[in-house]
Design a protein around this motif. Structure first.
Motif, PDB file in Angstrom:
ATOM      1  N   LEU A  99      30.158  31.344  45.989  1.00  0.00           N
ATOM      2  CA  LEU A  99      29.652  32.179  44.899  1.00  0.00           C
ATOM      3  C   LEU A  99      28.154  31.973  44.702  1.00  0.00           C
ATOM      4  CD1 LEU A  99      32.556  31.727  42.317  1.00  0.00           C
ATOM      5  CD2 LEU A  99      32.161  33.656  43.855  1.00  0.00           C
ATOM      6  N   SER A 100      27.720  30.721  44.751  1.00  0.00           N
ATOM      7  CA  SER A 100      26.302  30.430  44.603  1.00  0.00           C
ATOM      8  C   SER A 100      25.502  31.017  45.755  1.00  0.00           C
ATOM      9  CB  SER A 100      26.091  28.916  44.534  1.00  0.00           C
ATOM     10  OG  SER A 100      24.721  28.593  44.503  1.00  0.00           O
ATOM     11  N   PRO A 155      45.295  42.561  45.670  1.00  0.00           N
ATOM     12  CA  PRO A 155      43.889  42.411  45.297  1.00  0.00           C
ATOM     13  C   PRO A 155      42.978  42.460  46.518  1.00  0.00           C
ATOM     14  CG  PRO A 155      45.240  40.839  44.098  1.00  0.00           C
ATOM     15  CD  PRO A 155      46.135  41.464  45.130  1.00  0.00           C
ATOM     16  N   ALA A 156      42.039  43.397  46.526  1.00  0.00           N
ATOM     17  CA  ALA A 156      41.167  43.574  47.685  1.00  0.00           C
ATOM     18  C   ALA A 156      39.929  44.360  47.284  1.00  0.00           C
ATOM     19  CB  ALA A 156      41.898  44.295  48.814  1.00  0.00           C
ATOM     20  N   ILE A 157      38.849  44.112  48.006  1.00  0.00           N
ATOM     21  CA  ILE A 157      37.604  44.858  47.869  1.00  0.00           C
ATOM     22  C   ILE A 157      37.118  45.205  49.270  1.00  0.00           C
ATOM     23  CG2 ILE A 157      35.183  44.792  47.161  1.00  0.00           C
ATOM     24  CD1 ILE A 157      36.912  44.752  44.733  1.00  0.00           C
ATOM     25  N   LEU A 209      26.319  42.971  52.201  1.00  0.00           N
ATOM     26  CA  LEU A 209      27.625  43.518  51.818  1.00  0.00           C
ATOM     27  C   LEU A 209      28.646  42.406  51.613  1.00  0.00           C
ATOM     28  CD1 LEU A 209      28.445  46.759  53.840  1.00  0.00           C
ATOM     29  CD2 LEU A 209      27.664  46.531  51.494  1.00  0.00           C
ATOM     30  N   GLY A 210      28.613  41.411  52.493  1.00  0.00           N
ATOM     31  CA  GLY A 210      29.538  40.289  52.346  1.00  0.00           C
ATOM     32  C   GLY A 210      29.350  39.566  51.034  1.00  0.00           C
ATOM     33  N   ALA A 211      28.111  39.416  50.598  1.00  0.00           N
ATOM     34  CA  ALA A 211      27.828  38.769  49.319  1.00  0.00           C
ATOM     35  C   ALA A 211      28.326  39.612  48.152  1.00  0.00           C
ATOM     36  CB  ALA A 211      26.330  38.511  49.186  1.00  0.00           C
ATOM     37  N   HIS A 212      28.102  40.921  48.218  1.00  0.00           N
ATOM     38  CA  HIS A 212      28.613  41.807  47.168  1.00  0.00           C
ATOM     39  C   HIS A 212      30.139  41.723  47.077  1.00  0.00           C
ATOM     40  CE1 HIS A 212      25.235  44.060  45.499  1.00  0.00           C
ATOM     41  NE2 HIS A 212      24.715  44.181  46.711  1.00  0.00           N
ATOM     42  N   MET A 217      35.050  40.316  44.254  1.00  0.00           N
ATOM     43  CA  MET A 217      36.395  39.699  44.263  1.00  0.00           C
ATOM     44  C   MET A 217      36.518  38.673  43.136  1.00  0.00           C
ATOM     45  SD  MET A 217      38.806  40.675  46.432  1.00  0.00           S
ATOM     46  CE  MET A 217      39.851  39.277  46.878  1.00  0.00           C
ATOM     47  N   HIS A 218      35.430  37.950  42.898  1.00  0.00           N
ATOM     48  CA  HIS A 218      35.441  36.964  41.816  1.00  0.00           C
ATOM     49  C   HIS A 218      35.489  37.653  40.448  1.00  0.00           C
ATOM     50  CE1 HIS A 218      34.685  33.334  39.559  1.00  0.00           C
ATOM     51  NE2 HIS A 218      33.591  33.866  39.041  1.00  0.00           N
ATOM     52  N   GLU A 219      34.660  38.661  40.270  1.00  0.00           N
ATOM     53  CA  GLU A 219      34.579  39.324  38.968  1.00  0.00           C
ATOM     54  C   GLU A 219      35.844  40.104  38.645  1.00  0.00           C
ATOM     55  OE1 GLU A 219      31.836  42.674  36.655  1.00  0.00           O
ATOM     56  OE2 GLU A 219      31.121  41.746  38.511  1.00  0.00           O
ATOM     57  N   GLU A 220      36.388  40.803  39.636  1.00  0.00           N
ATOM     58  CA  GLU A 220      37.527  41.681  39.370  1.00  0.00           C
ATOM     59  C   GLU A 220      38.864  40.957  39.410  1.00  0.00           C
ATOM     60  OE1 GLU A 220      39.321  45.977  40.923  1.00  0.00           O
ATOM     61  OE2 GLU A 220      37.234  45.418  41.330  1.00  0.00           O
ATOM     62  N   PHE A 221      39.007  39.976  40.304  1.00  0.00           N
ATOM     63  CA  PHE A 221      40.314  39.349  40.495  1.00  0.00           C
ATOM     64  C   PHE A 221      40.315  37.844  40.253  1.00  0.00           C
ATOM     65  CE2 PHE A 221      40.305  43.046  43.471  1.00  0.00           C
ATOM     66  CZ  PHE A 221      41.248  43.814  42.787  1.00  0.00           C
ATOM     67  N   GLY A 222      39.153  37.245  40.007  1.00  0.00           N
ATOM     68  CA  GLY A 222      39.089  35.824  39.696  1.00  0.00           C
ATOM     69  C   GLY A 222      39.060  34.891  40.880  1.00  0.00           C
TER      70      GLY A 222
END
Length: 269
Positions: A99-100, A155-157, A209-212, A217-222
């Motif tokens: 995440l960082s 759960p997927a992006i 794109l990989g970073a987005h 995934m973190h914001e929407e699904f935790g």
């Protein structure tokens, strides 16, 4: 949106279809993994080598998502003895570091002004999905099923970079792969499907794109823990993973193919 949305050559599409059907039967069992390609066993503790071989024979391909490095040679030999072709990927993974790193990447490499980002969903047109698949396959990457990429199954992006003519020039995706009740890896998401049009390489699009994808995934699904498989010695992929805060650890991903179903012995790059 059709549920029969599979990509690749005839063999690959047939394997993906069998994987989706098996996921329908086994999807509620925590021992099994699925992220849009084939059903696998999460770890060897979830099923022995004969069960993994049976999954591969039924679908044409299967995998263990986490094999201790000390056991990889024995697993590969056992699969070969059962007439299957093993494939060894180093398992790169990371949690808070990812995440960082993702935020650091976006600060350093924002999307170029001539491109835009599109998130795949249920409304995405079939021609655009076909363009996504064409790009990914041209880079040796087999996209998961359309249901997974659209986020309608689990759960997927999936994100695309489009040029001003709305051509797909890069893609990346992430998906939950283990069952939500798996005792050790329920919290970890698969990350990958990185592909970029050769004409746009050198612009850090896979990183961006990989970073987005990671942050969404973190914001929407935790999800805050991610993994991917890299063939040992693939220096470009290793460099991207390192930049994204992933590291090769104590486990490997061991895939296996039935040569009667996949003559090349592998599903994807």
């Amino acid at each position: 949106m059709s549920k029969d949305e599979f990509f690749g050559n005839d063999d690959q599409r047939a394997v993906l279809k069998r994987g989706r059907a098996l996921a329908e039967l086994l999807g509620n069992d925590p021992r099994y993994s699925y992220y849009g390609r084939t059903v696998g066993l999460v770890t060897p503790d979830d099923g022995d080598i004969d069960q993994l071989a049976a999954l591969a024979k039924v679908q044409g391909n299967s995998n263990y998502a986490a094999v201790p490095l000390a056991d990889t040679d024995a697993v590969k030999t056992a699969l070969q003895n059962r007439g299957l072709i093993p494939m060894h990927y180093a398992k790169w993974e990371g949690a808070a570091s990812v995440l960082s790193a993702a935020q650091t990447v976006l600060n350093a490499f924002p999307l170029p002004d001539d491109l835009s980002i599109l998130k795949i969903d249920a409304s995405t047109t079939e021609p655009l999905m076909a363009s996504l698949a064409e790009l990914a396959l041209s880079c040796g990457v087999l996209p998961p099923s359309g249901e997974v990429l659209r986020g309608s199954l689990r759960p997927a992006i999936c994100l695309l970079a489009l040029d001003r003519e709305q051509n797909v020039v890069s893609c990346a995706a992430s998906c939950a792969f283990a069952h939500k009740d798996h005792p050790t890896l329920a919290h970890q998401a698969w990350w990958g499907m990185l592909a970029t049009d050769p004409a746009h390489r050198g612009r850090h699009l896979s990183l961006t794109l990989g970073a987005h994808v990671v942050l969404e995934m973190h914001e929407e699904f935790g999800f805050s823990d991610f993994m991917t498989g890299v063939e040992p010695g693939n220096a470009p992929s290793e460099a991207v993973c390192t930049r994204m805060g992933l590291a090769a650890g104590d486990y490997a991903i061991i895939g296996c193919a039935d040569p009667e179903a996949l003559s090349g012995g592998r599903m994807t790059k």
